[in-house]
Design a protein around this motif. Structure first.
Motif, PDB file in Angstrom:
ATOM      1  N   HIS A 113       1.951   7.048  -6.564  1.00  0.00           N
ATOM      2  CA  HIS A 113       0.728   7.660  -7.080  1.00  0.00           C
ATOM      3  C   HIS A 113      -0.045   6.692  -7.977  1.00  0.00           C
ATOM      4  O   HIS A 113      -0.578   7.076  -9.029  1.00  0.00           O
ATOM      5  N   GLN A 134       0.827  -1.209   0.000  1.00  0.00           N
ATOM      6  CA  GLN A 134       0.000   0.000   0.000  1.00  0.00           C
ATOM      7  C   GLN A 134       0.861   1.258   0.000  1.00  0.00           C
ATOM      8  O   GLN A 134       0.569   2.213  -0.720  1.00  0.00           O
ATOM      9  N   ASP A 135       1.930   1.255   0.785  1.00  0.00           N
ATOM     10  CA  ASP A 135       2.782   2.433   0.836  1.00  0.00           C
ATOM     11  C   ASP A 135       3.506   2.647  -0.490  1.00  0.00           C
ATOM     12  O   ASP A 135       3.691   3.795  -0.915  1.00  0.00           O
ATOM     13  N   HIS A 174      -5.459   1.534   3.083  1.00  0.00           N
ATOM     14  CA  HIS A 174      -4.193   1.771   3.766  1.00  0.00           C
ATOM     15  C   HIS A 174      -4.448   2.044   5.256  1.00  0.00           C
ATOM     16  O   HIS A 174      -3.780   1.479   6.126  1.00  0.00           O
ATOM     17  N   LYS A 220       2.329   1.872  -3.395  1.00  0.00           N
ATOM     18  CA  LYS A 220       1.310   2.445  -4.295  1.00  0.00           C
ATOM     19  C   LYS A 220       1.111   3.925  -3.991  1.00  0.00           C
ATOM     20  O   LYS A 220       0.991   4.740  -4.908  1.00  0.00           O
ATOM     21  N   ARG A 221       1.080   4.273  -2.709  1.00  0.00           N
ATOM     22  CA  ARG A 221       0.900   5.676  -2.311  1.00  0.00           C
ATOM     23  C   ARG A 221       2.039   6.535  -2.843  1.00  0.00           C
ATOM     24  O   ARG A 221       1.818   7.574  -3.465  1.00  0.00           O
ATOM     25  N   ASP A 255      -4.662   2.594  -8.454  1.00  0.00           N
ATOM     26  CA  ASP A 255      -5.445   1.678  -7.627  1.00  0.00           C
ATOM     27  C   ASP A 255      -5.153   1.812  -6.131  1.00  0.00           C
ATOM     28  O   ASP A 255      -5.593   1.000  -5.327  1.00  0.00           O
ATOM     29  N   TYR A 256      -4.441   2.876  -5.732  1.00  0.00           N
ATOM     30  CA  TYR A 256      -4.169   3.105  -4.314  1.00  0.00           C
ATOM     31  C   TYR A 256      -5.442   3.555  -3.617  1.00  0.00           C
ATOM     32  O   TYR A 256      -6.157   4.427  -4.100  1.00  0.00           O
ATOM     33  N   SER A 257      -5.698   2.961  -2.451  1.00  0.00           N
ATOM     34  CA  SER A 257      -6.866   3.318  -1.660  1.00  0.00           C
ATOM     35  C   SER A 257      -6.423   3.778  -0.277  1.00  0.00           C
ATOM     36  O   SER A 257      -5.862   2.994   0.495  1.00  0.00           O
TER      37      SER A 257
END
Length: 100
Positions: free
Chosen positions: A67, A60-61, A76, A63-64, A70-72
């Motif tokens: 950018h 998740q991090d 997270h 993806k964050r 599909d990051y949520s």
């Protein structure tokens, strides 16, 4: 166990994410939240769950930071809440109990 605590303590995330997770940790119930977060039918032991949650949080991090579309943020925060909750449970179970 000490390694798990070290791994959790080493997480450095934006204050807003951590603050949001802190608000939610009081309402954390592993029996209902873990199967949804881990996408499993059962509830693993605390140490096993914490390791898996740390792996999910790392994804998740990434993806964050990247950018990713599909990051949520909600997912997270859910994962961070579960990490905090499981770490509390593990810490409580590691404490020696007083014998009267």
């Amino acid at each position: 166990m000490q390694d798990l605590f070290g791994m959790v303590g080493a997480l450095k995330r934006p204050k807003l994410l951590v603050s949001a997770a802190r608000f939610g940790v009081e309402e954390y119930h592993r029996d209902s939240h873990l199967p949804r977060i881990l996408r499993t039918a059962g509830v693993p032991r605390t140490g096993t769950a914490l390791l898996r949650l740390l792996e999910i949080e790392e994804v998740q991090d990434s993806k964050r930071r990247g950018h990713a579309a599909d990051y949520s943020v909600a997912r997270h925060v859910d994962v961070l809440i579960a990490i905090m909750g499981e770490a509390q449970l593990l810490r409580a179970s590691a404490r020696p109990t007083a014998v009267a």
